[in-house]
Structures are given as structure tokens and as C-alpha cells.
Design a protein around this motif. Structure first.
Motif, short mmCIF file in Angstrom:
data_model
loop_
_atom_site.label_atom_id
_atom_site.label_comp_id
_atom_site.label_asym_id
_atom_site.label_seq_id
_atom_site.Cartn_x
_atom_site.Cartn_y
_atom_site.Cartn_z
N ILE A 276 5.12 -39.17 25.08
CA ILE A 276 5.15 -38.30 23.36
C ILE A 276 7.19 -37.87 24.13
O ILE A 276 7.91 -37.14 23.12
CB ILE A 276 4.74 -37.56 22.97
CG1 ILE A 276 4.59 -35.92 24.79
CG2 ILE A 276 2.89 -36.93 23.26
CD1 ILE A 276 3.58 -34.93 23.89
N GLY A 277 7.59 -38.75 24.65
CA GLY A 277 9.01 -38.60 25.03
C GLY A 277 9.67 -39.55 25.63
O GLY A 277 8.86 -40.29 25.92
N PHE B 32 3.13 -42.14 41.29
CA PHE B 32 3.46 -40.61 39.97
C PHE B 32 3.15 -40.28 38.94
O PHE B 32 3.54 -41.25 38.49
CB PHE B 32 4.99 -40.00 40.41
CG PHE B 32 5.35 -40.46 41.64
CD1 PHE B 32 5.44 -39.28 42.86
CD2 PHE B 32 6.14 -41.46 42.76
CE1 PHE B 32 5.89 -39.08 43.94
CE2 PHE B 32 6.52 -41.27 44.36
CZ PHE B 32 6.46 -40.52 44.58
N THR B 33 2.56 -39.62 38.88
CA THR B 33 1.44 -39.33 37.38
C THR B 33 3.13 -39.12 36.50
O THR B 33 3.46 -37.30 36.94
CB THR B 33 0.77 -39.26 36.47
OG1 THR B 33 0.10 -38.17 37.18
CG2 THR B 33 -0.54 -40.18 37.72
N SER B 34 3.08 -38.65 35.53
CA SER B 34 3.40 -38.15 35.01
C SER B 34 2.79 -36.18 33.97
O SER B 34 1.91 -37.02 34.51
CB SER B 34 4.75 -38.38 33.23
OG SER B 34 5.25 -39.09 33.20
N GLY B 35 3.35 -35.91 34.24
CA GLY B 35 1.90 -34.55 33.93
C GLY B 35 1.08 -35.28 32.17
O GLY B 35 1.63 -36.09 31.43
N GLN B 36 -0.32 -35.02 32.20
CA GLN B 36 -0.87 -35.35 31.87
C GLN B 36 -1.28 -33.78 31.01
O GLN B 36 -2.15 -33.10 31.38
CB GLN B 36 -2.62 -36.46 32.41
CG GLN B 36 -1.89 -37.57 32.67
CD GLN B 36 -1.29 -38.04 32.02
OE1 GLN B 36 -1.87 -38.73 30.79
NE2 GLN B 36 0.23 -38.63 32.00
N LEU B 37 -1.61 -33.79 29.63
CA LEU B 37 -1.27 -33.14 28.50
C LEU B 37 -3.02 -33.54 28.26
O LEU B 37 -3.76 -35.24 28.34
CB LEU B 37 -0.83 -33.23 27.58
CG LEU B 37 0.77 -32.30 27.62
CD1 LEU B 37 1.89 -33.03 26.68
CD2 LEU B 37 0.82 -31.25 28.23
N PRO C 134 3.72 -28.05 25.69
CA PRO C 134 4.35 -29.40 24.70
C PRO C 134 2.86 -29.03 24.11
O PRO C 134 1.64 -29.21 24.20
CB PRO C 134 4.18 -30.52 25.45
CG PRO C 134 4.71 -30.08 27.15
CD PRO C 134 4.04 -29.29 27.25
N LEU C 135 2.56 -29.70 23.25
CA LEU C 135 1.86 -29.14 22.07
C LEU C 135 1.03 -28.00 22.20
O LEU C 135 -0.12 -28.21 21.51
CB LEU C 135 1.06 -30.67 21.81
CG LEU C 135 2.03 -31.89 21.64
CD1 LEU C 135 1.11 -32.80 22.35
CD2 LEU C 135 2.77 -32.04 20.01
N ASN C 136 1.11 -27.21 21.72
CA ASN C 136 1.08 -25.60 22.32
C ASN C 136 -0.92 -26.52 23.76
O ASN C 136 -1.99 -25.26 22.98
CB ASN C 136 0.04 -25.14 21.20
CG ASN C 136 1.20 -24.51 20.08
OD1 ASN C 136 2.59 -24.07 21.03
ND2 ASN C 136 1.59 -24.80 19.40
N ALA C 137 -0.98 -27.06 24.17
CA ALA C 137 -1.87 -27.45 25.31
C ALA C 137 -1.94 -26.36 26.41
O ALA C 137 -1.31 -25.47 25.95
CB ALA C 137 -2.13 -28.79 26.10
N MET C 138 -3.35 -25.74 26.12
CA MET C 138 -3.72 -25.00 27.22
C MET C 138 -3.64 -25.35 28.81
O MET C 138 -3.10 -24.13 29.43
CB MET C 138 -5.32 -24.28 27.48
CG MET C 138 -4.81 -24.13 25.77
SD MET C 138 -6.97 -23.99 26.12
CE MET C 138 -7.33 -23.41 24.94
#
Length: 130
Positions: free
Chosen positions: A14-15, A28-33, A116-120
Motif C-alpha cells: 500500500i506504499g 525479509f517480509t514487509s510488515g503484513q497487515l 496503517p488502516l487502523n489495523a490491530m
């Protein structure tokens, strides 16, 4: 040498970043929402569903790199409410066992004010590349 991981099985970035990168024998994975790869939207807003989706997204990236959960050596978990950690811990435990990990990776869990996106929750991983 670096290789970028780009798979339809995980949510699109998303960016300006990659879903994952293979470099120096590591993935290396990016942070997964907790985004559905099909819709791009957050899954039902409860910590159980969001945790499972983050882990499944992480696994999809690993599978695209010919790795799996059993190759993960380190994870970082970001939670907006640390008191939800016990629920996350149970799901995390079951997920790694279900996917054949015979050990648990090193892990850090951090409470953050907002994601991001108000995820928990957001989860990132480092794995050994095959």
C-alpha cells in the motif's frame, strides 16, 4: 544480489515498498497487515481474524520464495493493544505448529499507538532462504 518478492497470493503493497526481499540468504517480509489479498480490505475487525490473516499473508510471501513457516527465524509483532497478546500468542503458536515448524522463531512484540488502516496488528518476518 537482491530479489524482490511479488505475489498475488498476498496483499499488494500500500506504499513504496516490496512485499518481501531475498538477500544474503535471507527472506525479509514487509510488515503484513490483516488485508485480504482478494479485496485489499481489512478482514473482520477482531484480533483473532486479523492475526490469522497477517500470518497467512506472511506465509504466502514465503511460499512464493520457495520457503515456508518452518524457515522463519525471527518475527516482529506490532499490536495496538498489548493486552490482546495472549490471544495472539495462542493463534501464533497453533499456526507455527500447524505448518510444521519444529521450533519457534525468535520474536519481538511491541505495542504501538496506531497502525496503517487502523489495523490491530502487523507482523513481519525474517526467514532462511532455501
Amino acid at each position: 544480489m537482491r530479489k524482490i518478492i511479488d505475489t498475488q497470493a498476498a496483499p499488494k503493497a500500500i506504499g513504496p515498498y516490496s512485499q518481501g526481499v531475498i538477500s544474503g540468504g535471507l527472506i525479509f517480509t514487509s510488515g503484513q497487515l490483516p488485508l485480504s489479498p482478494q479485496t485489499g480490505f481489512l478482514v473482520k475487525k477482531n484480533i483473532e481474524n486479523q492475526t490469522r490473516q497477517c500470518l497467512e499473508n506472511m506465509r504466502a510471501i514465503l511460499l512464493h520464495a520457495d520457503a515456508d513457516v518452518s524457515d522463519v527465524v525471527k518475527t516482529t509483532i506490532y499490536l495496538t493493544e498489548i493486552m490482546r497478546f495472549s490471544v495472539v500468542n495462542e493463534i501464533y503458536n497453533d499456526f507455527f505448529i500447524k505448518h510444521g515448524a519444529n521450533y519457534f522463531p525468535a520474536r519481538t512484540c511491541i505495542e504501538v499507538s496506531k497502525l496503517p488502516l487502523n489495523a490491530m496488528i502487523e507482523i513481519e518476518a525474517v526467514a532462511v532462504a532455501p
